[in-house]
Design an enzyme around this catalytic site. Structure first.
Site, PDB file in Angstrom:
ATOM      1  N   SER A 146      -0.941   7.116   7.688  1.00  0.00           N
ATOM      2  CA  SER A 146      -0.211   6.822   6.458  1.00  0.00           C
ATOM      3  C   SER A 146      -0.921   7.473   5.267  1.00  0.00           C
ATOM      4  CB  SER A 146      -0.065   5.304   6.299  1.00  0.00           C
ATOM      5  OG  SER A 146       0.904   4.999   5.331  1.00  0.00           O
ATOM      6  N   ASP A 222       9.986   3.766  11.801  1.00  0.00           N
ATOM      7  CA  ASP A 222       9.000   3.500  10.755  1.00  0.00           C
ATOM      8  C   ASP A 222       9.713   2.915   9.534  1.00  0.00           C
ATOM      9  OD1 ASP A 222       7.163   3.889   8.485  1.00  0.00           O
ATOM     10  OD2 ASP A 222       5.943   4.954   9.954  1.00  0.00           O
ATOM     11  N   HIS A 254       5.401   1.429  11.882  1.00  0.00           N
ATOM     12  CA  HIS A 254       4.261   1.922  11.092  1.00  0.00           C
ATOM     13  C   HIS A 254       2.957   1.212  11.456  1.00  0.00           C
ATOM     14  CE1 HIS A 254       3.195   4.428   7.635  1.00  0.00           C
ATOM     15  NE2 HIS A 254       2.445   3.456   7.144  1.00  0.00           N
TER      16      HIS A 254
END
Lengths: 276, 276
Positions: A146, A222, A254
């Site tokens: 991320s 996600d 995620h």
């Protein structure tokens, strides 16, 4: 440097260390996994940069990197994601301030004095590791999740020749066009968008590309897909004919469950580059 | 039953669910990993009971069980370690009350109303899983860490025929002779030591033994070695000629780094029993 803890793990040692950082002007803490092979001499090093809200600890305990790193004879470093401490500026939002350093050197107040995470991860911490541990600085690779995927991609493109392989899990790909980017760059770097360009993986891919093989995994489910802008980086990679694998993984989200699922592939990918 | 979260993980699903428990009279939360094979029909089930201070979440995120469970086609259930809620009795100490149910049915006040963890893990939760998920109740195995290792061993010996294989990481082996046991049994079960005997793995091993293969891993550098009393159980196992492996792992401590290192061996051990 102080040893906070050391735990035997897959035949090697998972350590946590702290030190006084010149770059951030604060005490910084990081995790370092040393594989069994480190007892016999310097080993290659894989960086894992973490995402928003994380400290050095999350990936170290939840990403499952140590199992294959042990087998592959690779050290793994887990830096923190921001400076810490009572005198460090912060924000009520989870995506600005502590836990959200975005791997840049802040030029703006109140962030400038401590938020120097690019220098910390690019220069100070690598030098410390090479000095204190059996690490071979000529064999480094980088990965992240991320915000940390953004960090891995931008550090790799910003430091040509440094990393032999690069990977990312659900990276923020195009922060100058995302709420995960414009808000933070505006705060840390100010309104001049020219200064943002060297921290946007998609723009860097278009401009200069990457001198190492690249692996990206992102889940089709996600929940932050709109903020990641994977499509922009995929477009730039394809346009440039960059050596890369971009994998959209069906049904994954995620979370660290996603990361740990594909971590073996990533460590194997880096091992191939680091040991060849 | 409510779904709290579901994340794709190693091709299967890591879920977190909550339900109103009759045994504890509270809302209870558990984690359940279903491997990809569960899409085609009922799969075997491995229980993982956690240690002091843990909830359902710790092992689910840090023990690394899902990787091999996915391959082996085995579901893994992570129950909580105590009842929870504002009206549930608690103690300031970390090793009594919430997070420290010790897998017994409390008979004493103030614990009696909610601390019924034996019934919860032995009866209510297995029935719920068999009803709600593609689980084969005829193929169950059990493992656990520390207090949860104690739970795994005592449940397995207290419920003959239930589990096809049993394992434990750094289990509390002889709680009636340890500060991790006498304090809690005194509080939950009262002063009559006769009622403690059916919750002491070493005493049960001496008395009745185990009708399944057993694997125990404990680190030589476990910081709680004096409280675990591994030597007492090892003696009882050897004396009984119980089918078992007791492994003292050099340099390992009591942490999840220890657990995750040997988790692949444990899942493989259970897979062999569950699929034969």
């Amino acid at each position: 440097m102080q040893t906070q803890s050391e735990n035997r793990c897959y035949g090697g040692t998972q350590g946590v260390y702290s030190h006084s950082s010149e770059a951030t002007g604060t005490e910084m803490t990081f995790g370092l996994y040393l594989p069994p092979d480190a007892a016999d001499g310097p080993v290659p090093l894989l960086w894992f940069l973490s995402g928003l809200t994380c400290t050095h600890e999350n990936a170290m305990t939840k990403a499952g990197a140590q199992a294959l790193a042990s087998e592959a004879g690779i050290a793994v470093c887990f830096p923190d994601t921001s400076p810490r401490g009572d005198d460090v500026a912060d924000d009520d939002a989870f995506d600005l301030g502590k836990g959200a350093g975005f791997y840049v050197n802040a030029t703006e107040e109140p962030w400038h004095p401590h938020y120097q995470m690019w220098d910390y991860v690019a220069e100070e911490l690598p030098a410390l590791l090479a000095k204190e541990f059996p690490i071979d600085p000529d064999r480094q690779a980088i990965s992240g999740h991320s915000m940390g995927g953004h960090g891995a991609l931008t550090l790799a493109m910003g430091l040509p020749g440094r990393f032999r392989s690069v990977s990312a899990f659900a990276p923020i790909c195009n922060p100058t066009e995302s709420d995960w980017g414009t808000k933070q760059f505006g705060a840390y770097l100010g309104p001049d968008r020219l200064s943002w360009a060297k921290h946007d993986a998609t723009m860097m891919m278009r401009e200069t590309g990457l001198d190492a093989p690249l692996l990206i995994d992102t889940g089709t489910d996600d929940q932050f897909a709109d903020l990641l802008k994977t499509e922009a980086l995929a477009h730039a990679i394809a346009e440039r004919r960059q050596e890369a694998q971009i994998r959209l993984q069906k049904g994954y989200d995620h979370s660290y469950f996603f990361i740990s699922t594909f971590m073996p592939d990533h460590v194997a990918f880096h091992a191939e580059a680091l040991w060849s």
